[in-house]
Design a protein around this motif. Sequence first.
Motif, PDB file in Angstrom:
ATOM      1  N   UNK A   1       0.842  -1.214   0.000  1.00 15.50           N
ATOM      2  CA  UNK A   1       0.000   0.000   0.000  1.00 15.50           C
ATOM      3  C   UNK A   1       0.869   1.254   0.000  1.00 15.50           C
ATOM      4  N   UNK A   2       1.925   1.241   0.771  1.00 15.09           N
ATOM      5  CA  UNK A   2       2.792   2.417   0.879  1.00 15.09           C
ATOM      6  C   UNK A   2       3.499   2.697  -0.454  1.00 15.09           C
ATOM      7  N   UNK A   3       3.996   1.635  -1.090  1.00 14.31           N
ATOM      8  CA  UNK A   3       4.656   1.838  -2.390  1.00 14.31           C
ATOM      9  C   UNK A   3       3.663   2.392  -3.414  1.00 14.31           C
ATOM     10  N   UNK A   4       2.465   1.813  -3.472  1.00 13.97           N
ATOM     11  CA  UNK A   4       1.474   2.253  -4.467  1.00 13.97           C
ATOM     12  C   UNK A   4       1.072   3.707  -4.209  1.00 13.97           C
ATOM     13  N   UNK A   5       0.898   4.047  -2.934  1.00 17.88           N
ATOM     14  CA  UNK A   5       0.538   5.425  -2.578  1.00 17.88           C
ATOM     15  C   UNK A   5       1.610   6.406  -3.047  1.00 17.88           C
ATOM     16  N   UNK A   6       2.838   5.949  -3.084  1.00 19.38           N
ATOM     17  CA  UNK A   6       3.944   6.813  -3.501  1.00 19.38           C
ATOM     18  C   UNK A   6       4.149   6.802  -5.017  1.00 19.38           C
ATOM     19  N   UNK A   7       3.295   6.095  -5.744  1.00 24.60           N
ATOM     20  CA  UNK A   7       3.352   6.141  -7.199  1.00 24.60           C
ATOM     21  C   UNK A   7       4.089   4.995  -7.865  1.00 24.60           C
ATOM     22  N   UNK A   8       4.526   4.026  -7.071  1.00 26.39           N
ATOM     23  CA  UNK A   8       5.168   2.838  -7.653  1.00 26.39           C
ATOM     24  C   UNK A   8       4.093   1.839  -8.093  1.00 26.39           C
ATOM     25  N   UNK A   9       4.484   0.845  -8.881  1.00 22.76           N
ATOM     26  CA  UNK A   9       3.656  -0.347  -9.062  1.00 22.76           C
ATOM     27  C   UNK A   9       4.491  -1.554  -8.654  1.00 22.76           C
ATOM     28  N   UNK A  10       3.813  -2.575  -8.149  1.00 22.89           N
ATOM     29  CA  UNK A  10       4.495  -3.674  -7.464  1.00 22.89           C
ATOM     30  C   UNK A  10       4.242  -4.997  -8.159  1.00 22.89           C
ATOM     31  N   UNK A  11       5.319  -5.708  -8.482  1.00 24.19           N
ATOM     32  CA  UNK A  11       5.206  -7.084  -8.964  1.00 24.19           C
ATOM     33  C   UNK A  11       5.478  -8.009  -7.786  1.00 24.19           C
ATOM     34  N   UNK A  12       4.493  -8.816  -7.464  1.00 24.17           N
ATOM     35  CA  UNK A  12       4.627  -9.771  -6.364  1.00 24.17           C
ATOM     36  C   UNK A  12       4.966 -11.134  -6.946  1.00 24.17           C
TER      37      UNK A  12
END
Length: 212
Positions: free
Chosen positions: A88-99
């Motif tokens: 959530x923190x990464x996305x809020x900062x404008x990143x996108x996440x590959x899990x």
Amino acid sequence: MSDTLLVDEMFYSIQTEGVFAGRPAFFVRLHGCNLRCAFCDTMQDKEKAVKMTPKEITKKAKEIGRGDGLVVLTGGEPLLQNVKPLIDRFIKKGYYVQLETNGTVCQDDLPFGKGLYAVVSPKVKAVHPELIKHGYAFKYSIIKGMQDVNTGLPKGVWQDLKGNDRKKIMVSPVFCNHSVDTADNIAEAVAICKKFGYYLSVQYHKLIQGIK
Ligand code: SF4
């Protein structure tokens, strides 16, 4: 529940595998896995793993990376730890996440499709239903001679991909210490792609290792 995570390593490099191959990425490797695959190439040393908060991890991403773009959350098996606050923190900062997950476990309320992309790498007979539903791609490790002739995917591993044809199925040749074995695995993966129409995913970070 604590949002502190046990981290094996973090670095900024190129994502060389799977659906986002070729993109610069900040990597977070979380400690611990519930499987013991014979071909696992992940060093797991609990003595060297470090406890970090989401705030400390995103600060590190900004320090050594571009401050945006792709984050690869991998392991071990990242879903064994409380990853939602970090995602959530990464996305809020404008990143996108590959899990990157082996698909055996899942968690509630993960933001699939809203900045989070799960790449599921099945290693056993079952995959969690939520990951079947939300998996952005399915990536299989290929060792010569270990595949089901009807599907081209590893025997004894979940591959009930009916209805998932909109998703990417990727095959990844296992890199071995012996170059002959590696070449055999690559050749088999290439043949499988040509026959079944899957995507080839080559771990080319093993070729660019050491380049800063
Ligand atoms: S699931 Fe991945 S990290 Fe876990 S043992 Fe298998 S290859 Fe290693």
